[in-house]
Design a protein around this motif. Sequence first.
Motif, PDB file in Angstrom:
ATOM      1  N   VAL A  95       0.656  -1.197  -0.204  1.00  9.54           N
ATOM      2  CA  VAL A  95       0.091  -0.369  -0.097  1.00  9.54           C
ATOM      3  C   VAL A  95       0.820   1.235   0.109  1.00  9.54           C
ATOM      4  O   VAL A  95       0.780   2.004  -0.869  1.00  9.54           O
ATOM      5  CB  VAL A  95      -1.457   0.280   1.711  1.00  9.54           C
ATOM      6  N   ALA A  96       2.176   1.791   0.742  1.00 12.48           N
ATOM      7  CA  ALA A  96       2.422   2.392   1.334  1.00 12.48           C
ATOM      8  C   ALA A  96       3.721   2.437   0.356  1.00 12.48           C
ATOM      9  O   ALA A  96       4.774   3.569  -0.317  1.00 12.48           O
ATOM     10  CB  ALA A  96       3.146   2.866   2.047  1.00 12.48           C
ATOM     11  N   LYS A  97       4.028   1.248  -0.313  1.00  8.93           N
ATOM     12  CA  LYS A  97       4.827   1.449  -2.109  1.00  8.93           C
ATOM     13  C   LYS A  97       6.216   1.757  -1.271  1.00  8.93           C
ATOM     14  O   LYS A  97       6.841   2.257  -1.914  1.00  8.93           O
ATOM     15  CB  LYS A  97       4.478   2.071  -3.150  1.00  8.93           C
ATOM     16  N   GLY A  98       6.918   1.213  -0.292  1.00  7.69           N
ATOM     17  CA  GLY A  98       7.877   0.450   0.773  1.00  7.69           C
ATOM     18  C   GLY A  98       9.146  -0.202  -0.397  1.00  7.69           C
ATOM     19  O   GLY A  98       8.552  -1.051  -1.313  1.00  7.69           O
ATOM     20  N   SER A  99       9.696   0.183  -0.519  1.00 12.64           N
ATOM     21  CA  SER A  99      11.533  -0.738  -0.505  1.00 12.64           C
ATOM     22  C   SER A  99      11.003  -1.680   0.083  1.00 12.64           C
ATOM     23  O   SER A  99      10.985  -2.305   1.130  1.00 12.64           O
ATOM     24  CB  SER A  99      12.776   0.237  -0.800  1.00 12.64           C
ATOM     25  N   VAL A 100      11.734  -2.677  -0.844  1.00  7.22           N
ATOM     26  CA  VAL A 100      10.682  -4.426  -0.650  1.00  7.22           C
ATOM     27  C   VAL A 100      12.539  -4.821   0.079  1.00  7.22           C
ATOM     28  O   VAL A 100      12.026  -5.761   0.804  1.00  7.22           O
ATOM     29  CB  VAL A 100      10.824  -5.518  -1.311  1.00  7.22           C
ATOM     30  N   TYR A 101      13.648  -4.127  -0.111  1.00  6.51           N
ATOM     31  CA  TYR A 101      13.995  -4.341   1.460  1.00  6.51           C
ATOM     32  C   TYR A 101      14.661  -3.215   2.584  1.00  6.51           C
ATOM     33  O   TYR A 101      15.978  -3.295   2.871  1.00  6.51           O
ATOM     34  CB  TYR A 101      15.896  -4.202  -0.031  1.00  6.51           C
ATOM     35  N   SER A 102      13.382  -2.388   2.865  1.00  3.22           N
ATOM     36  CA  SER A 102      13.726  -2.562   3.841  1.00  3.22           C
ATOM     37  C   SER A 102      12.579  -3.165   4.833  1.00  3.22           C
ATOM     38  O   SER A 102      12.325  -3.957   4.384  1.00  3.22           O
ATOM     39  CB  SER A 102      13.405  -0.593   3.844  1.00  3.22           C
ATOM     40  N   THR A 103      13.207  -2.563   5.914  1.00  2.00           N
ATOM     41  CA  THR A 103      12.514  -3.644   7.066  1.00  2.00           C
ATOM     42  C   THR A 103      12.304  -1.838   8.338  1.00  2.00           C
ATOM     43  O   THR A 103      12.574  -0.971   8.404  1.00  2.00           O
ATOM     44  CB  THR A 103      13.452  -4.753   8.073  1.00  2.00           C
ATOM     45  N   ALA A 104      11.393  -2.758   9.031  1.00  4.34           N
ATOM     46  CA  ALA A 104      11.199  -1.542  10.309  1.00  4.34           C
ATOM     47  C   ALA A 104      12.274  -1.395  11.407  1.00  4.34           C
ATOM     48  O   ALA A 104      13.212  -2.679  11.368  1.00  4.34           O
ATOM     49  CB  ALA A 104       9.900  -1.900  11.313  1.00  4.34           C
ATOM     50  N   ASN A 105      13.050  -0.744  12.103  1.00  7.38           N
ATOM     51  CA  ASN A 105      14.450  -0.587  12.628  1.00  7.38           C
ATOM     52  C   ASN A 105      13.295   0.846  13.995  1.00  7.38           C
ATOM     53  O   ASN A 105      14.053   0.728  14.698  1.00  7.38           O
ATOM     54  CB  ASN A 105      14.938  -0.682  11.688  1.00  7.38           C
ATOM     55  N   ARG A 106      12.403   1.250  14.407  1.00  7.08           N
ATOM     56  CA  ARG A 106      11.740   2.065  14.528  1.00  7.08           C
ATOM     57  C   ARG A 106      10.224   1.254  15.515  1.00  7.08           C
ATOM     58  O   ARG A 106       9.402   0.546  15.038  1.00  7.08           O
ATOM     59  CB  ARG A 106      11.519   3.352  14.929  1.00  7.08           C
ATOM     60  N   CYS A 107      10.238   1.423  16.904  1.00  7.10           N
ATOM     61  CA  CYS A 107       9.173   1.129  17.789  1.00  7.10           C
ATOM     62  C   CYS A 107       7.981   2.073  17.348  1.00  7.10           C
ATOM     63  O   CYS A 107       8.072   3.083  16.947  1.00  7.10           O
ATOM     64  CB  CYS A 107       9.136   0.945  19.112  1.00  7.10           C
TER      65      CYS A 107
END
Length: 125
Positions: A95-107
């Motif tokens: 939906v947000a079209k984020g990079s497929v190689y990014s991950t969450a790193n902050r709460c």
Amino acid sequence: MSMKSGKQRRAELDAKKKANLAKLMAEQEKAVLAARELEASRGEPVNKEALVPHNSYEAPDFVKRGFYLDLPFSCVNCGKPEIWTAGQQKWWYEVAKGSVYSTANRCRACRRLKRERQTGGRERP
């Protein structure tokens, strides 16, 4: 020792074959049910058409796997252990079209604070 006729022997073999076939069918049915249960417990399915093109030789793990899994991570700001849920990943990538190689790193709390700091600095004249 009694001898059996060809018909009697053939009947025994046919009966044995039917029993083995029934047993095999039951095992296959159990395997199908187990696969369906696993499918239901896995996570969110991936919609490959909704992802941003990644221009890489190899697709990310979740694309190869076909579904998103909950991923644990630690917040880089506060160090709190968190879970990036399959639903959140689906939203981020599709939906947000984020990079497929990014991950969450902050709460969530640290993301909110970072966002407030960034927007707060822009609003001041």
